[in-house]
Design an enzyme around this catalytic site. Sequence first.
Site, short mmCIF file in Angstrom:
data_model
loop_
_atom_site.label_atom_id
_atom_site.label_comp_id
_atom_site.label_asym_id
_atom_site.label_seq_id
_atom_site.Cartn_x
_atom_site.Cartn_y
_atom_site.Cartn_z
N ASN A 89 -8.84 -7.20 -16.98
CA ASN A 89 -9.48 -8.27 -16.07
C ASN A 89 -10.58 -7.59 -15.13
O ASN A 89 -10.21 -7.06 -14.25
CB ASN A 89 -8.48 -8.99 -15.19
N PRO A 90 -11.79 -7.66 -15.61
CA PRO A 90 -12.83 -6.92 -14.94
C PRO A 90 -12.86 -7.31 -13.12
O PRO A 90 -13.13 -6.66 -12.28
CB PRO A 90 -14.09 -7.18 -15.66
N ARG B 298 -8.31 0.68 -21.18
CA ARG B 298 -8.94 -0.60 -21.42
C ARG B 298 -8.67 -1.53 -20.18
O ARG B 298 -7.59 -1.44 -19.55
CB ARG B 298 -7.85 -1.44 -22.33
N PHE C 253 0.81 -1.42 -0.04
CA PHE C 253 -0.17 -0.05 0.09
C PHE C 253 0.79 1.29 -0.03
O PHE C 253 0.45 2.21 0.34
CB PHE C 253 -1.11 0.01 1.24
N GLU D 280 -4.67 2.63 -7.58
CA GLU D 280 -5.12 3.57 -6.61
C GLU D 280 -6.10 4.39 -6.76
O GLU D 280 -6.51 5.14 -5.94
CB GLU D 280 -3.80 4.31 -6.56
MO1 MOS Z 1 1.51 4.37 -4.81
S1 MOS Z 1 1.54 4.24 -2.78
O1 MOS Z 1 1.95 5.72 -5.56
O2 MOS Z 1 2.73 2.99 -5.16
#
Ligand code: MOS
Length: 758
Positions: free
Chosen positions: A653-654, A650, A248, A725
């Site tokens: 993998n939904p 695109r 994270f 993110e």
């Molecule tokens: Mo992210 S915390 O910009 O790798």
Amino acid sequence: MAAGARDSGAELGKAHTRVEGPDKVTGRALYSSDRTGPEAGTAHAALVTSPIARGRITGFDLAAAARMPGVLGLFTHRDFSGAVAPVKHLMAGGYANSTHRPLESDAVAYAGQIVALVVAETLEVAEAAAGAVRVTYAEEPAAGGFDAPGAETVRLADLKPHHADIARGDAEAGLAEAAVRVEARYETPVQHHNPIELFTTRAAWDGDRLTVHEPTRYVGAVQHGLAAQLGLDPAQVRVVAGLIGGHFGSKFALSQHTALVALAAKRLDRPVSLVPTRRQGFTIANYRPESRHRIRLGADRSGRFTALVHEAETVTSRFDPFVMEGAEVTASLYACPNIRTKERAVRVDRNTPGPMRAPPEVPFLFALESAVDEMAVALAMDPIELRRRNDTAVDPVSGKAFSTRPLMACFDAGAQAFGWSRRVPRPGSMRDGPWRVGLGCATSVRPVKIAAATLRVRLGPDGAAEVACAHHEIGNGITTLLAMGAADGLGVAVERVTVRLGDTDLPAAGISGGSSTTTSLMNALALGCGQIRAVLAQAATGQGGRLAGRDPDTLHLGGGRLAAPDGTGIALAEAVGPGGVETLAAFVPAGGDRDTALAALRQGHIGLSLGGGGQAVSWGFGAQFAEVHVHAETGEIRVARLTGAFAAGRILNPLTARSQLTGGMIWGLGSALLEETVVDGAAYRNPDLAEYLVPTAADAPEVEALLVDDPDDQVDALGLKGLGELGIIGVNAAIANAVHHATGRRIRRLPIRLEDVA
Ligand code: MOS
């Protein structure tokens, strides 16, 4: 794409479960600290850390610890001073996530600094011995945060030479001419990553060759950084990061403790494994620093922005150049003729912060998107309509066009799914029994990042394929994407593809960060598969080949054959030959200098660049919606629903894409209502999962992530944007805006607590 045979393209785009999933849920999957069986002769390390934030060590009493049976070594600065050479921070052309070197001297620079390393036969003895080490200190005053005596405010450019505050038009004049103005200050707290897998290191020497197992999201930086610290050739250092149990943003580059574990292993001539405690993770790793913002926004009567001023301060350490800069995103989000930003860093006596889950956008868009909602209230305008009036196809700062700009498409899709039309605009007007109900929304945006990567692709005569690259599986599903992509690119079954990652013995790749893994590796993989198809097609169609005279570009590799459109073809085994075929792909993003990018990669430097190749501004977009229920008597805040609609190029993998997004949205809930590291003096007072609150299953609402079409032919060759993110960004503002809608209270400081609204 290189000439030679087409991509069959059957897997990418389909929902696919994680290929490493069964190993993870059955416990077969190995993490770095799992490689410590007694058969390996591994000794165990534990850390002693400083309770004081600044001063000097005046003495050690190691006698009680040394007497414990099974203790093998006790190391302090008296043992290791001078043994670790300095290396620069990753963000400043080096390798380290902190340039501070513990055990270098008697100086203490922050609370939680490592002051001793204890090694014993078992982890239990090591921890007991660490607890028996007595250290005396001469304490000096320390500055722990904003406004503390001794905290030093500096311009960002002093730490990051590339940074420039933005000034476009005349912001003061734009504010003066505005019909409506919003001016407000916002604050976000310190947050810590708390991955389930701790910040472990295992070091083992074989003569003068060192192997390190460490969950890092940049094995290359650890390899090169450690080599520089210990005076080794990088070829003597192998770094392995198998699976990574969450980062994270932490597990960034070279950790401060890695060299200490390696030195202990050398002195004791034993492999040494360190599994630090969760509490130690708060200071031996990085974290999201606190931030504060002053936003001034002006608009005309129709809602068009006339001026935006975003001033921000974030905390950093005394000794590192890491700063969380973010106003370049808020400045470019909406059409506005007059924009000014001012960012400052405040240096204090704490460990160095670092990236964490969409580092700047989470706090910076909390500020901007709260202010936009305040403006909507001031104008008595629907907040989505206000964003529509300020939508722009062109980045107002650079003047460059966005490669795509589906922000309002996200708002439209999200509003529809969420049921925004049932929102009664006046705050405090929706109720459900004793609960006040509020609906809020906010924008999510994230600049696309992409990096150079080298990657090896192998195809055997039996249809088995291998993809190998020194990148990392961080739980995001890249192993699965690579298997799917190789299946498509080589015309084999997904199950026949082996993916090898997380090892410096494999072809060099970059950091797993900035949501750049998919953009970088899938482009590298496409290149590699194209090279293999080209080699096979050229060989088969060349002189003496079985398909001589055919156009190599029309051949199709798949189903165990290399075939021409008329159906004639040769068996795969014949096409690739008994030894199989192998290629090394070297992908460099458009707009970058090839030699420079590949050299940086080989030396373990960061090398992230922006998508769009410099011609266009490429971002991922999203619209976040939250329904909150605030108890009229107690102030208890529950999030009933989160809906997000996201456009990120695109989608390969939904299933894993939605997992990334919904996981991020729940983090966003944590960021709005729960997560905060309490700084007291200059120390963290709640460094464990009992007191550092993250959302539990009971806190998690109904979460829906919609994927909005976003075909983008400029961002990169495959139209990929990355979305690791995107899901977390803007959720905190959407919830704060919903709290305002429920209660009429505008809460500008996170996390929002019940006492704010009771
Ligand atoms: Mo992210 S915390 O910009 O790798």
